[in-house]
Design a protein around this motif. Structure first.
Motif, PDB file in Angstrom:
ATOM      1  N   ALA A 145      -9.530  21.488   7.531  1.00 29.06           N
ATOM      2  CA  ALA A 145     -10.344  22.696   7.674  1.00 29.06           C
ATOM      3  C   ALA A 145     -10.011  23.466   8.950  1.00 29.06           C
ATOM      4  O   ALA A 145     -10.378  24.634   9.084  1.00 29.06           O
ATOM      5  N   GLY A 146      -9.326  22.845   9.905  1.00 24.96           N
ATOM      6  CA  GLY A 146      -8.984  23.498  11.154  1.00 24.96           C
ATOM      7  C   GLY A 146      -7.560  24.016  11.145  1.00 24.96           C
ATOM      8  O   GLY A 146      -6.870  24.013  10.120  1.00 24.96           O
ATOM      9  N   PRO A 147      -7.063  24.480  12.301  1.00 33.06           N
ATOM     10  CA  PRO A 147      -5.678  24.972  12.389  1.00 33.06           C
ATOM     11  C   PRO A 147      -4.684  23.846  12.116  1.00 33.06           C
ATOM     12  O   PRO A 147      -4.870  22.715  12.563  1.00 33.06           O
ATOM     13  N   ARG A 148      -3.613  24.180  11.391  1.00 34.43           N
ATOM     14  CA  ARG A 148      -2.605  23.192  11.019  1.00 34.43           C
ATOM     15  C   ARG A 148      -1.230  23.675  11.470  1.00 34.43           C
ATOM     16  O   ARG A 148      -0.483  24.268  10.680  1.00 34.43           O
ATOM     17  N   PRO A 149      -0.870  23.455  12.717  1.00 39.23           N
ATOM     18  CA  PRO A 149       0.461  23.890  13.167  1.00 39.23           C
ATOM     19  C   PRO A 149       1.591  23.112  12.505  1.00 39.23           C
ATOM     20  O   PRO A 149       2.714  23.597  12.418  1.00 39.23           O
ATOM     21  N   LEU A 150       1.304  21.878  12.037  1.00 38.05           N
ATOM     22  CA  LEU A 150       2.331  21.069  11.382  1.00 38.05           C
ATOM     23  C   LEU A 150       2.382  21.427   9.902  1.00 38.05           C
ATOM     24  O   LEU A 150       1.402  21.262   9.177  1.00 38.05           O
ATOM     25  N   SER A 151       3.525  21.920   9.476  1.00 45.67           N
ATOM     26  CA  SER A 151       3.656  22.255   8.063  1.00 45.67           C
ATOM     27  C   SER A 151       3.898  21.021   7.207  1.00 45.67           C
ATOM     28  O   SER A 151       3.481  20.956   6.057  1.00 45.67           O
ATOM     29  N   VAL A 152       4.578  20.026   7.760  1.00 46.52           N
ATOM     30  CA  VAL A 152       4.844  18.769   7.064  1.00 46.52           C
ATOM     31  C   VAL A 152       4.527  17.628   8.023  1.00 46.52           C
ATOM     32  O   VAL A 152       5.100  17.553   9.112  1.00 46.52           O
ATOM     33  N   VAL A 153       3.593  16.763   7.636  1.00 42.86           N
ATOM     34  CA  VAL A 153       3.226  15.616   8.467  1.00 42.86           C
ATOM     35  C   VAL A 153       4.187  14.473   8.173  1.00 42.86           C
ATOM     36  O   VAL A 153       4.243  13.968   7.054  1.00 42.86           O
ATOM     37  N   GLU A 154       4.965  14.067   9.185  1.00 43.05           N
ATOM     38  CA  GLU A 154       5.931  12.980   9.033  1.00 43.05           C
ATOM     39  C   GLU A 154       5.321  11.618   9.360  1.00 43.05           C
ATOM     40  O   GLU A 154       5.707  10.602   8.786  1.00 43.05           O
ATOM     41  N   GLY A 155       4.395  11.580  10.316  1.00 41.66           N
ATOM     42  CA  GLY A 155       3.789  10.320  10.717  1.00 41.66           C
ATOM     43  C   GLY A 155       2.459  10.560  11.401  1.00 41.66           C
ATOM     44  O   GLY A 155       2.161  11.674  11.852  1.00 41.66           O
TER      45      GLY A 155
ATOM     46  N   ALA B 276      -2.607  10.681  17.228  1.00 37.98           N
ATOM     47  CA  ALA B 276      -1.891  11.934  17.034  1.00 37.98           C
ATOM     48  C   ALA B 276      -1.180  11.929  15.691  1.00 37.98           C
ATOM     49  O   ALA B 276      -1.040  10.882  15.037  1.00 37.98           O
ATOM     50  N   THR B 277      -0.724  13.122  15.298  1.00 42.24           N
ATOM     51  CA  THR B 277       0.143  13.286  14.137  1.00 42.24           C
ATOM     52  C   THR B 277       1.390  14.028  14.588  1.00 42.24           C
ATOM     53  O   THR B 277       1.370  14.789  15.570  1.00 42.24           O
ATOM     54  N   TRP B 278       2.507  13.801  13.888  1.00 41.05           N
ATOM     55  CA  TRP B 278       3.718  14.533  14.224  1.00 41.05           C
ATOM     56  C   TRP B 278       4.433  14.932  12.936  1.00 41.05           C
ATOM     57  O   TRP B 278       4.237  14.309  11.887  1.00 41.05           O
ATOM     58  N   GLY B 279       5.249  15.974  13.037  1.00 39.46           N
ATOM     59  CA  GLY B 279       5.946  16.438  11.859  1.00 39.46           C
ATOM     60  C   GLY B 279       6.697  17.725  12.122  1.00 39.46           C
ATOM     61  O   GLY B 279       6.925  18.133  13.266  1.00 39.46           O
ATOM     62  N   ARG B 280       7.042  18.394  11.041  1.00 43.13           N
ATOM     63  CA  ARG B 280       7.864  19.597  11.108  1.00 43.13           C
ATOM     64  C   ARG B 280       7.010  20.822  11.432  1.00 43.13           C
ATOM     65  O   ARG B 280       5.904  20.982  10.916  1.00 43.13           O
ATOM     66  N   LEU B 281       7.557  21.679  12.317  1.00 47.43           N
ATOM     67  CA  LEU B 281       6.949  22.956  12.652  1.00 47.43           C
ATOM     68  C   LEU B 281       7.726  24.074  11.973  1.00 47.43           C
ATOM     69  O   LEU B 281       8.959  24.041  11.920  1.00 47.43           O
ATOM     70  N   LEU B 282       7.009  25.060  11.443  1.00 42.40           N
ATOM     71  CA  LEU B 282       7.639  26.209  10.804  1.00 42.40           C
ATOM     72  C   LEU B 282       7.104  27.490  11.426  1.00 42.40           C
ATOM     73  O   LEU B 282       5.908  27.592  11.754  1.00 42.40           O
ATOM     74  N   GLU B 283       8.020  28.451  11.589  1.00 42.01           N
ATOM     75  CA  GLU B 283       7.604  29.770  12.045  1.00 42.01           C
ATOM     76  C   GLU B 283       6.940  30.507  10.884  1.00 42.01           C
ATOM     77  O   GLU B 283       6.945  30.065   9.736  1.00 42.01           O
TER      78      GLU B 283
ATOM     79  N   GLU C  31      11.035  29.750   8.876  1.00 39.97           N
ATOM     80  CA  GLU C  31      12.147  29.132   9.577  1.00 39.97           C
ATOM     81  C   GLU C  31      11.662  27.911  10.360  1.00 39.97           C
ATOM     82  O   GLU C  31      10.526  27.864  10.840  1.00 39.97           O
ATOM     83  N   SER C  32      12.565  26.947  10.503  1.00 40.97           N
ATOM     84  CA  SER C  32      12.207  25.730  11.240  1.00 40.97           C
ATOM     85  C   SER C  32      12.028  26.024  12.720  1.00 40.97           C
ATOM     86  O   SER C  32      12.823  26.740  13.335  1.00 40.97           O
ATOM     87  N   ALA C  33      10.963  25.459  13.269  1.00 41.16           N
ATOM     88  CA  ALA C  33      10.697  25.604  14.701  1.00 41.16           C
ATOM     89  C   ALA C  33      10.747  24.252  15.397  1.00 41.16           C
ATOM     90  O   ALA C  33      10.131  24.053  16.440  1.00 41.16           O
ATOM     91  N   GLY C  34      11.454  23.310  14.830  1.00 42.62           N
ATOM     92  CA  GLY C  34      11.564  21.994  15.445  1.00 42.62           C
ATOM     93  C   GLY C  34      10.465  21.062  14.978  1.00 42.62           C
ATOM     94  O   GLY C  34       9.924  21.181  13.873  1.00 42.62           O
ATOM     95  N   TYR C  35      10.117  20.130  15.843  1.00 43.08           N
ATOM     96  CA  TYR C  35       9.099  19.128  15.540  1.00 43.08           C
ATOM     97  C   TYR C  35       7.974  19.213  16.557  1.00 43.08           C
ATOM     98  O   TYR C  35       8.186  19.583  17.715  1.00 43.08           O
ATOM     99  N   GLY C  36       6.776  18.843  16.101  1.00 37.61           N
ATOM    100  CA  GLY C  36       5.621  18.899  16.985  1.00 37.61           C
ATOM    101  C   GLY C  36       4.781  17.641  16.887  1.00 37.61           C
ATOM    102  O   GLY C  36       4.797  16.933  15.875  1.00 37.61           O
ATOM    103  N   ARG C  37       4.037  17.395  17.962  1.00 38.04           N
ATOM    104  CA  ARG C  37       3.098  16.265  18.024  1.00 38.04           C
ATOM    105  C   ARG C  37       1.735  16.819  18.418  1.00 38.04           C
ATOM    106  O   ARG C  37       1.562  17.357  19.506  1.00 38.04           O
TER     107      ARG C  37
ATOM    108  N   ASP D 174      -6.026  17.220  22.200  1.00 33.46           N
ATOM    109  CA  ASP D 174      -6.124  18.269  23.215  1.00 33.46           C
ATOM    110  C   ASP D 174      -4.870  19.116  23.392  1.00 33.46           C
ATOM    111  O   ASP D 174      -4.878  20.075  24.156  1.00 33.46           O
ATOM    112  N   ARG D 175      -3.777  18.777  22.685  1.00 31.38           N
ATOM    113  CA  ARG D 175      -2.569  19.564  22.922  1.00 31.38           C
ATOM    114  C   ARG D 175      -1.584  19.418  21.774  1.00 31.38           C
ATOM    115  O   ARG D 175      -1.674  18.508  20.963  1.00 31.38           O
ATOM    116  N   LEU D 176      -0.618  20.373  21.770  1.00 32.04           N
ATOM    117  CA  LEU D 176       0.480  20.367  20.832  1.00 32.04           C
ATOM    118  C   LEU D 176       1.777  20.353  21.626  1.00 32.04           C
ATOM    119  O   LEU D 176       2.029  21.246  22.447  1.00 32.04           O
TER     120      LEU D 176
END
Length: 628
Positions: free
Chosen positions: A503-513, A518-525, A529-535, A539-541
């Motif tokens: 229900a909140g903001p989802r900066p991760l387009s694909v959750v890898e783990g 925390a969660t980490w996965g693929r970031l998309l613009e 376009e791919s924007a790398g990976y995020g964790r 409290d932070r991204l």
């Protein structure tokens, strides 16, 4: 002719003849100089006591074996074993009833000897299967117990038969009534004591043969290590261990990889016959558990490595010979408990065995909404009522502290307009509900008439609940019949805290783990376009750009992203590095591994973060690497 006599010339006793010696032996006397023998009645009593002890003890052993058996039992012509037993019993019963009319309570000699032959043949059949099981590494203690019991009953029956006359006697004349005498206690006590010895010997034989194939070493439990709150990214290759000799029979250099799990503060890998555990700090062998002749079909462990579970099948009978699940202490390798499975329906590795830190989930019944658990120390086995009234069980997952179930409450086919998606955590030993998460969805079967409503949720594959590798969290996904996501969130297994909320903001387009932190996965613009990976944590991204990566990342190492990559273009003998890309934006570093053996297929190792060690599975090289 002068007869022997005394000094006065009186004749002495005549020398004993053969007839006299035989008569003396039968009546308990013997001629001078003859070898001493027990009197006839003493020998008869001894035979009777021995026969009674063997019959009682053997029967008790057979009954014990048949009532406690949990394994598949003797597989060599299994239908013939009970048939021979039933025929032998019928021979005794029919002969007894027939002879009783002729005033003979016991059946004649021939009938008992025939029954004894049947029982001994049955024992030989069971023993043949026992030898086959022993060669195959899996011996259920009830099989040698059954074999020993059949031998004892057969020999006891033969002793009784040999004590009877060869031919039927005529009806004896009635004897005058005599005062009944009480049976002597000594023969009765001796027979009961002998029966107890037969049972104890049979049980001991079963236990000894069951553990005969075991080849194991154990380790002392180390002092409790203080681990950081989160995994720390490695900085060097601490050790490398070639395990090819242990896995040569099951390892495919081109396609397979080693099966590794957490074991205490180290790592364990599957061998053809069992499992071997290595120290996480040094790579030295800590303990080993193998069954000579058997083969392993599955290896798994509790998320924190508290227990290691290995499943064996017979090396001679395959799945038809049953299976044995053995739970081992992850630190010491000592056996905590075991379960015997029957035939191909046992724990044959067809599905992943879900483990909490203390229990194994042995079964999930979607129809009744029940979850069965077994304590890994063998102390408890229970069935948990997972689904409440009006709810359906749609999925389950084992985490370190609890069994997490996914429930659907309210049925669309009954015309109800609301569906309650519920996630509950149950204590594996008691079934107590530790926490609950709910979400109510509107339901309808007519999406066009009500575009804001939720389509039907009847497909089983629309529900998914999965635990994180470290057992600290679960991810819950629910999709409608159109494939659109309705629920997608991550919950902490300990307290049900929401780690990732759809229900909140989802900066991760694909959750890898994901973990409880925390969660980490693929970031998309925005443009896709791919924007790398995020964790993403509470409290932070944090980000890692694609441009600094030499290969696809595999796992979150806490403060860095880890993955294996090739840095050499030599296809036949590539050099493999482990890339450590810090989440804080620091410069990535490469940890050089030993070069694997040449192969016609490029190996691709995998990186795993386990409690106390980061392990690299060396792909086709059959080598494990420990990073710190």
């Amino acid at each position: 002719m002068v007869q022997p006599g005394d000094a006065a010339g009186r004749p002495g006793p005549a020398p004993a003849t053969g007839v006299d010696r035989d008569r003396g032996a039968r009546h308990g006397t013997a001629a001078p100089g003859a070898p001493t023998r027990w009197p006839h009645h003493v020998r008869a009593h001894l035979r009777g006591v021995a026969a009674a002890a063997l019959l009682l003890g053997g029967t008790a052993a057979v009954v014990l074996a048949l009532t406690t058996a949990r394994g598949p039992g003797p597989q060599t012509l299994p239908w013939l074993v009970p048939v021979l037993m039933v025929v032998a019993v019928l021979v005794v019963v029919v002969a007894t009833l027939r002879e009783r009319r002729l005033t003979h309570l016991l059946p004649p000699r021939g009938s008992l000897l025939a029954a004894a032959a049947l029982l001994l043949a049955d024992a030989a059949l069971v023993t043949a299967g026992l030898v086959l099981d022993l060669v195959g590494g899996l011996v259920d203690r009830d099989v040698p117990l059954l074999a020993a019991g059949l031998v004892a009953v057969g020999v006891g029956t033969a002793l009784v038969g040999l004590a009877l006359p060869r031919h039927r006697r005529s009806r004896p004349a009635p004897e005058p009534a005599t005062r009944p005498t009480s049976p002597r206690l000594a023969p009765v006590a001796a027979a009961l004591g002998g029966a107890l010895v037969v049972v104890l010997v049979s049980v001991g034989l079963g236990l000894a043969l069951e553990v005969a194939p075991v080849r194991s070493t154990t380790a002392d439990g180390p002092e409790e290590a203080v681990l950081p709150a989160e995994p720390v990214a490695p900085t060097e290759v601490a050790w490398a261990r070639d395990v090819h000799d242990d896995v040569a029979e099951i390892f495919d250099r081109r396609y397979g990889e080693l099966e590794v799990v957490a074991a205490g503060r180290g790592v364990a890998y599957r061998t053809e016959r069992g499992v071997v555990a290595l120290d996480g700090a040094t790579g030295e062998e800590r303990w080993r558990y193998e069954l000579a002749g058997a083969r392993t079909v599955q290896l798994t462990a509790s998320p924190g490595g508290e227990h290691v579970v290995v499943v064996h099948e017979s090396g001679t009978r395959g799945s038809d010979g049953g299976s044995r699940l053995v739970a081992l202490d992850g630190t010491t390798g000592e056996v905590a408990g075991s379960i015997r499975g029957g035939g191909s329906s046992g724990y044959s590795g067809q599905y992943q065995l879900p483990l909490t830190s203390t229990h194994l989930v042995t079964g999930v019944d979607d129809e009744t909404g029940e979850v069965s658990t077994w304590a890994l120390d063998g102390s408890d086995e229970r069935t948990l009522a997972a689904a409440a009234q009006g709810c359906e069980l749609r999925g389950s997952a084992a985490t370190s502290p609890a069994v997490v179930v996914l429930l659907l409450c309210g049925a669309v086919e009954r015309g109800e307009q609301e569906l309650d998606v519920r996630v509950a955590a149950l204590a594996p030993g008691t079934g107590e509900e530790l926490w609950r998460w709910d979400r109510t969805l509107r339901a309808t079967t007519d999406v066009d008439a009500d575009p804001g409503a939720v389509p039907r949720l009847l497909a089983r594959d629309a529900f998914r609940v999965a635990a994180s590798p470290d057992g600290s969290a679960v991810r819950v996904e629910v999709r409608d019949e159109l494939g659109d996501g309705l629920v997608d969130l991550v919950l902490a297994a300990e307290d049900g805290r929401v780690v990732l909320d759809d229900a909140g903001p989802r900066p991760l387009s694909v959750v890898e783990g994901f973990t409880a932190d925390a969660t980490w996965g693929r970031l998309l613009e925005d443009g896709g376009e791919s924007a790398g990976y995020g964790r993403q944590s509470a409290d932070r991204l944090q980000r890692v750009a694609d441009s600094v990566l030499c290969g696809r990342p595999q796992v979150d190492g806490g403060d860095a992203l880890l993955g294996a990559c090739f840095v050499d273009d030599d296809y036949e003998d590539p050099v493999i590095d482990v890339q450590v890309a810090p989440w804080d934006g620091g410069t990535p570093r490469l940890l050089r591994l030993e070069e694997p053996s040449a192969t016609d297929r490029r190996p691709f190792p995998t990186v795993r973060v386990l409690p106390g060690v980061v392990v690299v599975n060396g792909g086709a090289s059959a080598t494990l690497f420990g990073l710190r």
